[in-house]
Design a protein around this motif. Structure first.
Motif, PDB file in Angstrom:
ATOM      1  N   LEU A 154      -3.764  -4.519   4.649  1.00 55.86           N
ATOM      2  CA  LEU A 154      -2.550  -5.216   4.210  1.00 55.86           C
ATOM      3  C   LEU A 154      -2.907  -6.576   3.632  1.00 55.86           C
ATOM      4  O   LEU A 154      -3.715  -7.305   4.188  1.00 55.86           O
ATOM      5  CB  LEU A 154      -1.627  -5.442   5.405  1.00 55.86           C
ATOM      6  CG  LEU A 154      -0.816  -4.260   5.917  1.00 55.86           C
ATOM      7  CD1 LEU A 154      -0.057  -4.687   7.166  1.00 55.86           C
ATOM      8  CD2 LEU A 154       0.152  -3.771   4.864  1.00 55.86           C
TER       9      LEU A 154
ATOM     10  N   GLN B 253      12.345  -1.715  -3.266  1.00 58.13           N
ATOM     11  CA  GLN B 253      10.890  -1.525  -3.299  1.00 58.13           C
ATOM     12  C   GLN B 253      10.263  -1.769  -1.917  1.00 58.13           C
ATOM     13  O   GLN B 253       9.052  -1.641  -1.768  1.00 58.13           O
ATOM     14  CB  GLN B 253      10.262  -2.521  -4.272  1.00 58.13           C
ATOM     15  CG  GLN B 253      10.862  -2.518  -5.660  1.00 58.13           C
ATOM     16  CD  GLN B 253      10.121  -1.600  -6.587  1.00 58.13           C
ATOM     17  OE1 GLN B 253       8.947  -1.814  -6.873  1.00 58.13           O
ATOM     18  NE2 GLN B 253      10.788  -0.578  -7.047  1.00 58.13           N
TER      19      GLN B 253
ATOM     20  N   ARG C  89      -6.246   8.484   4.817  1.00 59.43           N
ATOM     21  CA  ARG C  89      -5.329   7.395   4.485  1.00 59.43           C
ATOM     22  C   ARG C  89      -4.103   7.936   3.756  1.00 59.43           C
ATOM     23  O   ARG C  89      -2.973   7.520   4.018  1.00 59.43           O
ATOM     24  CB  ARG C  89      -6.067   6.377   3.599  1.00 59.43           C
ATOM     25  CG  ARG C  89      -5.206   5.224   3.120  1.00 59.43           C
ATOM     26  CD  ARG C  89      -6.025   4.282   2.246  1.00 59.43           C
ATOM     27  NE  ARG C  89      -5.236   3.153   1.780  1.00 59.43           N
ATOM     28  CZ  ARG C  89      -4.508   3.152   0.680  1.00 59.43           C
ATOM     29  NH1 ARG C  89      -4.465   4.241  -0.077  1.00 59.43           N
ATOM     30  NH2 ARG C  89      -3.830   2.070   0.319  1.00 59.43           N
TER      31      ARG C  89
ATOM     32  N   ILE D 187       9.392  -0.446   0.762  1.00 67.58           N
ATOM     33  CA  ILE D 187       9.104   0.808   1.470  1.00 67.58           C
ATOM     34  C   ILE D 187       8.448   0.557   2.821  1.00 67.58           C
ATOM     35  O   ILE D 187       8.796   1.183   3.828  1.00 67.58           O
ATOM     36  CB  ILE D 187       8.167   1.700   0.613  1.00 67.58           C
ATOM     37  CG1 ILE D 187       8.723   1.881  -0.793  1.00 67.58           C
ATOM     38  CG2 ILE D 187       7.931   3.030   1.294  1.00 67.58           C
ATOM     39  CD1 ILE D 187      10.029   2.592  -0.854  1.00 67.58           C
ATOM     40  N   SER D 188       7.500  -0.383   2.853  1.00 65.24           N
ATOM     41  CA  SER D 188       6.818  -0.660   4.121  1.00 65.24           C
ATOM     42  C   SER D 188       7.799  -1.222   5.137  1.00 65.24           C
ATOM     43  O   SER D 188       7.743  -0.881   6.325  1.00 65.24           O
ATOM     44  CB  SER D 188       5.675  -1.655   3.902  1.00 65.24           C
ATOM     45  OG  SER D 188       4.727  -1.130   3.027  1.00 65.24           O
TER      46      SER D 188
ATOM     47  N   ARG E 237       6.532  11.527  -6.885  1.00 65.66           N
ATOM     48  CA  ARG E 237       5.597  11.432  -5.751  1.00 65.66           C
ATOM     49  C   ARG E 237       4.408  12.371  -5.923  1.00 65.66           C
ATOM     50  O   ARG E 237       3.542  12.449  -5.051  1.00 65.66           O
ATOM     51  CB  ARG E 237       6.320  11.734  -4.443  1.00 65.66           C
ATOM     52  CG  ARG E 237       7.248  10.622  -4.007  1.00 65.66           C
ATOM     53  CD  ARG E 237       7.794  10.824  -2.610  1.00 65.66           C
ATOM     54  NE  ARG E 237       8.618   9.678  -2.219  1.00 65.66           N
ATOM     55  CZ  ARG E 237       9.192   9.539  -1.039  1.00 65.66           C
ATOM     56  NH1 ARG E 237       9.056  10.474  -0.120  1.00 65.66           N
ATOM     57  NH2 ARG E 237       9.915   8.470  -0.764  1.00 65.66           N
TER      58      ARG E 237
ATOM     59  N   ILE F 188       5.699   6.899   4.759  1.00 63.97           N
ATOM     60  CA  ILE F 188       6.805   7.033   3.795  1.00 63.97           C
ATOM     61  C   ILE F 188       7.901   7.916   4.389  1.00 63.97           C
ATOM     62  O   ILE F 188       9.093   7.679   4.189  1.00 63.97           O
ATOM     63  CB  ILE F 188       6.280   7.584   2.458  1.00 63.97           C
ATOM     64  CG1 ILE F 188       5.445   6.496   1.760  1.00 63.97           C
ATOM     65  CG2 ILE F 188       7.419   8.041   1.550  1.00 63.97           C
ATOM     66  CD1 ILE F 188       4.671   6.989   0.574  1.00 63.97           C
TER      67      ILE F 188
ATOM     68  N   PRO G 215       0.796  -1.238   0.000  1.00 64.26           N
ATOM     69  CA  PRO G 215       0.000   0.000   0.000  1.00 64.26           C
ATOM     70  C   PRO G 215       0.826   1.285   0.000  1.00 64.26           C
ATOM     71  O   PRO G 215       0.283   2.353  -0.264  1.00 64.26           O
ATOM     72  CB  PRO G 215      -0.817  -0.114   1.292  1.00 64.26           C
ATOM     73  CG  PRO G 215      -0.045  -1.036   2.171  1.00 64.26           C
ATOM     74  CD  PRO G 215       0.660  -1.997   1.252  1.00 64.26           C
ATOM     75  N   LEU G 216       2.128   1.199   0.290  1.00 61.84           N
ATOM     76  CA  LEU G 216       2.938   2.421   0.327  1.00 61.84           C
ATOM     77  C   LEU G 216       3.653   2.703  -0.997  1.00 61.84           C
ATOM     78  O   LEU G 216       4.152   3.812  -1.207  1.00 61.84           O
ATOM     79  CB  LEU G 216       4.005   2.334   1.426  1.00 61.84           C
ATOM     80  CG  LEU G 216       3.558   2.142   2.870  1.00 61.84           C
ATOM     81  CD1 LEU G 216       4.738   2.365   3.809  1.00 61.84           C
ATOM     82  CD2 LEU G 216       2.436   3.086   3.243  1.00 61.84           C
ATOM     83  N   LEU G 217       3.723   1.711  -1.851  1.00 61.58           N
ATOM     84  CA  LEU G 217       4.596   1.848  -3.033  1.00 61.58           C
ATOM     85  C   LEU G 217       4.209   3.013  -3.941  1.00 61.58           C
ATOM     86  O   LEU G 217       5.064   3.779  -4.384  1.00 61.58           O
ATOM     87  CB  LEU G 217       4.581   0.559  -3.865  1.00 61.58           C
ATOM     88  CG  LEU G 217       5.711  -0.436  -3.635  1.00 61.58           C
ATOM     89  CD1 LEU G 217       5.607  -1.565  -4.653  1.00 61.58           C
ATOM     90  CD2 LEU G 217       7.061   0.244  -3.728  1.00 61.58           C
TER      91      LEU G 217
ATOM     92  N   SER H 239       2.600   5.783  -3.347  1.00 63.89           N
ATOM     93  CA  SER H 239       2.895   7.099  -2.777  1.00 63.89           C
ATOM     94  C   SER H 239       4.389   7.348  -2.655  1.00 63.89           C
ATOM     95  O   SER H 239       4.843   8.490  -2.645  1.00 63.89           O
ATOM     96  CB  SER H 239       2.252   7.232  -1.390  1.00 63.89           C
ATOM     97  OG  SER H 239       0.863   7.085  -1.497  1.00 63.89           O
ATOM     98  N   ALA H 240       5.166   6.263  -2.553  1.00 63.03           N
ATOM     99  CA  ALA H 240       6.612   6.418  -2.419  1.00 63.03           C
ATOM    100  C   ALA H 240       7.270   6.770  -3.757  1.00 63.03           C
ATOM    101  O   ALA H 240       8.434   7.174  -3.785  1.00 63.03           O
ATOM    102  CB  ALA H 240       7.221   5.145  -1.868  1.00 63.03           C
TER     103      ALA H 240
ATOM    104  N   ILE I 115      -0.285   7.514   4.890  1.00 63.67           N
ATOM    105  CA  ILE I 115       0.708   6.865   4.026  1.00 63.67           C
ATOM    106  C   ILE I 115       1.911   7.781   3.837  1.00 63.67           C
ATOM    107  O   ILE I 115       3.057   7.335   3.887  1.00 63.67           O
ATOM    108  CB  ILE I 115       0.059   6.468   2.683  1.00 63.67           C
ATOM    109  CG1 ILE I 115      -0.754   5.186   2.879  1.00 63.67           C
ATOM    110  CG2 ILE I 115       1.106   6.270   1.588  1.00 63.67           C
ATOM    111  CD1 ILE I 115      -1.506   4.720   1.662  1.00 63.67           C
ATOM    112  N   ASP I 116       1.650   9.054   3.646  1.00 67.68           N
ATOM    113  CA  ASP I 116       2.772   9.998   3.502  1.00 67.68           C
ATOM    114  C   ASP I 116       3.644   9.994   4.762  1.00 67.68           C
ATOM    115  O   ASP I 116       4.872  10.062   4.677  1.00 67.68           O
ATOM    116  CB  ASP I 116       2.243  11.414   3.240  1.00 67.68           C
ATOM    117  CG  ASP I 116       1.794  11.581   1.801  1.00 67.68           C
ATOM    118  OD1 ASP I 116       2.168  10.725   0.971  1.00 67.68           O
ATOM    119  OD2 ASP I 116       1.065  12.548   1.510  1.00 67.68           O
TER     120      ASP I 116
END
Lengths: 291, 142
Positions: B117, B78, B20, B80-81, A137, B28, A43-45, A47-48, B24-25
């Motif tokens: 998730l 990749q 949301r 990121i999470s 972004r 990140i 779910p973050l990809l 926005s990243a 998420i920001d």
């Protein structure tokens, strides 16, 4: 040059226009009539960092009804297109992580509404990133476009459990695209994934096992040429172009990928995705399984 | 069960984000703070690898006051999470006694990332929390 690095149009696909290369996407980034849509598991990809101008379609939030185990209805679908600035003349290019699992899933759901002007970016997000291409972004805003769409039509590309039972009665062809261990029933989930609640392990009787990933190059995630795909499904699943085929996995995302390969790249006319898949069949009272 | 104070503060801050997208920001932002250590600092040995995590995450720890200092490597760019969670666990747990770290439930990842998730993602992130707790317990066994 490996076979998989052949240009898409040289790979012998029945419908090569459904697949575009990362080069094509880079060359068409700024076209107003092209909308890039990223669909990921993570779910973050998005926005990243995503391909500049791309919007996000999330498989849980955007494609599924929040209360019923089903997909969007017509009004919800039109709203989804509208808020992403997708109109009747827009070409939608899906891409995402996990070798385009969720991109293929989104493509399949769009297809249920008769949205035909859709493509998948070969190799997905990872190929784009590995090639060192630009990510952004910035979340774009697009103007809503008036659209009208018919109701979702599940009759040709989606199979429900009763369809699968009828399919079994006539000894129809089935492809189980999960891992060999899931197919054999020695595990109830993907390797390294938790059990998501299927009561029994095994496969739908008569199904052949062709794991989804065999359709792509392990080097760059691009789809194999048509001759290789054809022999893969002919040899391992005894599938001919004239067969009525049902594909399934665990929840329908991996099998969307195989559905795309069979239906669009090989042009087999009768291929349906059973999205209830093993999470439904493995728990259904009274249905047979095979190990 | 109450969470360790610093970790609870992070969760409380995340809850302040109304949408949301903003959450998420923020996550990140945590991921952006993450610094991937080299192999000289954190050897990529199989026994340090988080099982089931596609982001190629490795965990180790060093004694730090009453507790331990946690080191994470995330070798998938990749991931990121995983980077965000690694940084959150470092800031939330470094130096705390083992008893405090053991209070952290494995499913805290859903409080951090939300309930949407996928199972693959949740397994990998849960594995990071578990490995951190195993590292934390090392202090008593050394």
């Amino acid at each position: 040059m490996t076979q998989t690095s052949l240009p898409i149009e040289a790979r012998g696909y029945a419908n090569p226009s459904v697949l575009v290369s990362t080069d094509w996407v880079a060359e068409n980034l700024n076209r107003e009539d092209v909308r890039l849509v990223e669909s990921n598991e993570d779910p973050l990809l998005y926005s990243a960092g995503h391909i500049p101008g791309a919007v996000e379609v999330d498989w849980t939030r955007d494609l599924n009804d929040p209360l019923t185990r089903d997909y969007l209805n017509r009004e919800q679908f039109i709203e989804l297109l509208s808020r992403n600035g997708i109109g009747p003349d827009t070409t939608v290019v899906f891409y995402g992580d996990k070798n385009n699992w969720w991109a293929a899933y989104a493509f399949w759901v769009f297809n249920l509404f008769g949205f035909k002007n859709a493509k998948i970016m070969d190799g997905g997000r990872l190929k784009w990133v590995k090639e060192g291409r630009e990510l952004s972004r910035d979340v774009p805003n697009y103007f809503a476009k008036p659209m009208s769409f018919p109701d979702r039509d599940d009759s040709t590309d989606r199979a429900f459990r009763d369809d699968v039972l009828r399919h079994l009665d006539k000894a129809g062809k089935l492809i189980d695209v999960r891992s060999p261990e899931e197919y054999a029933g020695t595990r109830l989930h993907m390797p390294d994934y938790p059990n998501e609640g299927a009561l029994r392990g095994g496969h739908i009787p008569g199904a052949k096992n062709v794991p989804w990933a065999r359709a792509i190059s392990p080097e760059d995630g691009t789809f194999l040429p048509a001759t290789e795909l054809k022999s893969l499904y002919e040899l391992q699943a005894d599938i001919q172009a004239s067969d009525d085929v049902v594909v399934y996995c665990r929840i329908g995302e991996r099998s969307s990928h195989t559905w795309f390969a069979l239906k669009h790249l090989l042009g087999f006319p009768e291929v349906r995705n059973y999205d209830g898949s093993w999470t439904e069949w493995g728990n259904l009272v009274g249905v047979p399984i095979e190990r | 069960m109450s969470l360790p104070g610093p970790l609870q503060e992070i969760l409380d801050d995340l809850k302040l984000f109304p949408s949301r997208a903003e959450r998420i920001d923020a996550l990140i932002g945590w991921g952006d703070e993450f610094v991937n250590p080299g192999a000289d600092q954190l050897p990529r040995d199989e026994f340090r690898k988080v099982p089931g995590c596609e982001s190629e995450v490795f965990v180790m720890s060093e004694a730090d006051g009453e507790g331990r200092r946690y080191l994470f490597a995330v070798d998938n760019p990749q991931g990121i999470s995983a980077m965000a969670l690694a940084r959150i666990l470092q800031v939330g747990l470094n130096g705390l006694p083992d008893a405090e770290v053991q209070k952290v439930p494995d499913d805290i990842i859903f409080e951090i990332f939300g309930n949407e998730l996928s199972m693959g993602k949740s397994l990998g992130l849960t594995g990071m929390v578990r490995m951190t707790k195993i590292e934390s317990a090392k202090r008593n066994s050394v």
